[in-house]
Design a protein around this motif. Structure first.
Motif, short mmCIF file in Angstrom:
data_model
loop_
_atom_site.label_atom_id
_atom_site.label_comp_id
_atom_site.label_asym_id
_atom_site.label_seq_id
_atom_site.Cartn_x
_atom_site.Cartn_y
_atom_site.Cartn_z
N GLY A 270 25.97 3.43 -9.97
CA GLY A 270 26.84 2.81 -10.97
C GLY A 270 27.62 1.64 -10.41
N GLU A 271 28.94 1.70 -10.58
CA GLU A 271 29.80 0.58 -10.21
C GLU A 271 29.96 0.41 -8.69
OE1 GLU A 271 30.26 -1.92 -12.01
OE2 GLU A 271 32.34 -1.81 -12.69
N TRP A 295 26.95 4.56 -15.70
CA TRP A 295 27.56 5.89 -15.74
C TRP A 295 26.97 6.80 -16.80
CZ3 TRP A 295 30.09 7.73 -20.06
CH2 TRP A 295 30.44 6.78 -21.03
N GLN A 296 26.58 6.23 -17.94
CA GLN A 296 26.14 7.11 -19.02
C GLN A 296 24.78 7.75 -18.72
OE1 GLN A 296 26.40 3.84 -19.33
NE2 GLN A 296 24.55 3.01 -20.24
N ASP A 297 24.12 7.25 -17.66
CA ASP A 297 22.83 7.86 -17.26
C ASP A 297 23.03 8.92 -16.18
OD1 ASP A 297 21.54 6.10 -18.96
OD2 ASP A 297 21.29 4.58 -17.39
N ASN A 314 36.38 6.61 -12.19
CA ASN A 314 35.57 6.68 -13.40
C ASN A 314 34.20 6.07 -13.12
OD1 ASN A 314 37.24 4.26 -13.12
ND2 ASN A 314 36.36 3.59 -15.02
N CYS A 315 33.20 6.53 -13.87
CA CYS A 315 33.21 7.35 -15.06
C CYS A 315 32.50 8.69 -14.80
CB CYS A 315 32.48 6.64 -16.18
SG CYS A 315 33.46 5.40 -17.05
N LEU A 316 33.21 9.78 -15.01
CA LEU A 316 32.63 11.11 -14.84
C LEU A 316 32.32 11.70 -16.21
CD1 LEU A 316 32.01 13.73 -13.20
CD2 LEU A 316 34.45 14.26 -13.35
N ILE A 317 31.10 12.26 -16.33
CA ILE A 317 30.73 13.00 -17.54
C ILE A 317 30.61 14.47 -17.14
CG2 ILE A 317 29.07 13.21 -19.43
CD1 ILE A 317 27.96 10.55 -18.82
N GLY A 434 30.59 -5.61 -13.94
CA GLY A 434 30.85 -4.31 -14.57
C GLY A 434 29.56 -3.54 -14.70
N CYS A 435 29.68 -2.30 -15.23
CA CYS A 435 28.47 -1.48 -15.31
C CYS A 435 27.57 -1.92 -16.45
CB CYS A 435 28.83 -0.01 -15.41
SG CYS A 435 29.84 0.42 -16.83
#
Ligand code: SF4
Ligand code: SF3
Length: 557
Positions: A270-271, A295-297, A314-317, A434-435
């Protein structure tokens, strides 16, 4: 609970917001309510800190606590109610300690409002009060526009706090920034209701954020060197492995140092992809490249990774059961039941890497299967070829720049940014950061003029934390062309998701940058009146249809 701080807030009722048992991000009602109380307690601490400062009394622990605590409330950072409740009690203890020190200098009246908050003894009693500290408390009296502006400032301040936190953990701080944070939060604690005053506070937040981003840039480049164009491997190689996600270069550096000579390979996610371009980080031969996307992946990326994963910000899911036992959090991040590293000692992560299988021999690293991308076009790299860029603009070889970047997310409307990149013609240059970059960085966009040594059409400026680079490049180009930033052949297609993006937006507004396209949807907390003000003063635009927006930017529609 009620929360509408991010782009994925729920749009079910007349007032958009997550307000049932759980937000879209996975934040539950208890954590959300506790975060509202924490914000209230931090505002109270800021009230006392701001007044103590006027007496010459400062406390570095208080200043650090404020940005750390605000950072925990950012979207996708801390979902652990136990830690949030501890922070509430810590905020009150720090406030009382600082108030005592200030009172020893001169009699200070405790201001009304959050500075007088006393947390009840029990968790249940604390939660029972939460509704009165929610972001929309008092809306019936002051109206939607006042609430919208208050939260615009609050969310911007969360972004400021996150950026500042990343700078301070590298040892870079500025008393003027600490004072600015305390002042703005203290002003917010007074529940201002005057629209002009709130608009001024929003612009102050943007101006403060510019200072913070400048400091963060100095912290990152001062500690790890200036990012340079770098080819990064996007496919893994055989061996034991650790994956590091989030934005924190300091944690990544510590992991690299602590895994030196262990044979363990470290990958960014990610970032942290841009970390591969920093000389002092890429000097570690076991920084093996990047694994996965935005992050969303992460749920598929982390499930597929054969080793521990560290979330540094961030970003944690919500971690899936299949990999939750291999996830570690650090700094402000938290999830119930996930191991947390709070002392910079990553030995538990290293032990987990040794106990994990790692990538096998048939992983496909090297040979035909290897994929790479080129990153590292921060401001120094771009300005190093400023002469060539300026000549290319003057000769017409570069017709326009598109900044396509910011946060990413899972919403379908985010394809807009891929479509903008596809619609941007061959004589345009795309700057990304950014991501959001993961939507456009795996295609070959070629070079200006199509020659091998031409200026690449896609220049990756780094993390969202590097938005300062984009602003500096725009200002330097404006200087070179002896015009204002708004007169440059530059279109800003900004994707927002969380509160750092809100802070950057306020900075751009404070700088008077006009014509920003903001999407994929506009913030739910911006009321029609506020949007009209931003549209009138700064020509803030909602996303339209991608090809039409590009054509309009090129003067073709
Ligand atoms: Fe909803 Fe976003 Fe708040 Fe999570 S952070 S509860 S998704 S608005
Ligand atoms: Fe992304 Fe979370 Fe904002 Fe840093 S990782 S840009 S959303």
């Amino acid at each position: 609970m009620f929360c509408y701080q991010c782009e994925q807030t729920q749009h079910i009722d007349a007032v958009a917001g997550c307000h049932s048992l759980k937000g879209t991000c996975g934040k539950d009602a208890v954590t959300s309510d506790l975060q509202d109380i924490l914000i209230h307690a931090v505002k109270g601490l800021a009230q006392v800190s701001h007044r103590a400062r006027a007496l010459g009394v400062t406390d570095a622990e208080v200043d650090d606590f404020i940005h750390h605590a605000l950072f925990t409330t950012l979207t996708n950072v801390n979902f652990n109610p136990v830690r949030i409740e501890l922070l509430i009690r810590q905020a009150v203890a720090l406030r009382d300690g600082l108030g005592g020190k200030a009172a020893a200098m001169a009699p200070v009246a405790v201001p009304p409002g959050p500075a007088r908050y006393e947390p009840p003894a029990t968790h249940a009693e604390m939660l029972a009060e939460a509704a009165s500290f929610g972001v929309r408390a008092g809306v019936e009296t002051v109206g939607e526009d006042v609430i919208g502006l208050r939260v615009l400032v609050l969310y911007g301040m969360k972004g400021v706090a996150a950026y500042y936190h990343h700078a301070t953990v590298l040892g870079f701080r500025d008393p003027a920034i600490d004072a600015g944070i305390a002042r703005i939060l203290s002003d917010l604690a007074g529940d201002p209701s005057d629209i002009a005053e709130l608009l001024a506070l929003a612009l102050d937040t943007g101006t403060l954020n510019l200072k913070v981003m400048e400091l963060l840039d100095a912290a990152n480049t001062g500690t790890y060197g200036t990012p340079e164009p770098t080819v990064v491997r996007m496919t893994p190689v055989p061996g034991k492995a650790i994956l590091v996600s989030g934005h924190d270069l300091g944690d990544l550096a510590r992991i690299l140092e602590q895994t030196r000579d262990t044979g363990i390979l470290v990958y960014t996610h990610g970032e942290l992809l841009p970390a591969n371009a920093y000389p002092a980080l890429k000097a570690h031969p076991h920084l093996a490249g990047n694994f996965g996307g935005a992050w969303q992946d992460q749920q598929s990326d982390f499930a597929a990774f054969p080793g521990p994963v560290v979330l540094t910000s961030n970003c944690l899911i919500e971690p899936q059961r299949s990999y939750k036992g291999r996830v570690f959090t650090a700094g402000p991040v938290g999830w119930p039941g996930v191991r947390h590293i709070d002392n910079g000692d990553f030995s538990p992560v290293i032990q987990a890497a040794k106990a994990s299988p790692g990538f096998g021999q048939n992983v496909g690293g090297g040979g035909d299967g290897e994929r790479t991308i080129t990153i590292g076009f921060a401001r120094d790299a771009v300005m190093g070829v400023a002469g060539t860029v300026i000549d290319a603009v003057k000769s017409g070889a570069i017709r326009r720049f598109f900044l396509i970047g910011g946060c990413d997310g899972a919403a379908p409307g985010r394809n807009y940014y891929t479509e903008v990149a596809e619609a941007a013609p061959a004589d345009t240059v795309m700057l990304t950061l950014g991501c959001g970059k993961f939507r456009i960085n795996d295609q070959d966009h070629g070079t200006i003029g199509g020659t091998a040594d031409g200026i690449p059409r896609l220049l990756d400026l780094g993390q969202c934390n590097d938005a300062y680079s984009a602003i500096k490049i725009a200002m330097a180009l404006a200087d070179a062309f002896e015009c204002g930033v708004n007169d440059l052949p530059l279109s800003l297609m900004v994707s927002w998701f969380e509160q750092k993006a809100t802070a950057v937006l306020l900075t751009m507004l404070a700088l008077g940058i006009k014509g920003i396209h903001l999407g994929p949807t506009l913030p739910a907390f911006l009321t029609p009146t506020l949007l009209a003000v931003l549209q009138e003063r700064l020509d803030l635009r909602a996303n339209g249809e991608a090809a039409a927006d590009v054509a309009r930017a090129l003067g073709q529609a």
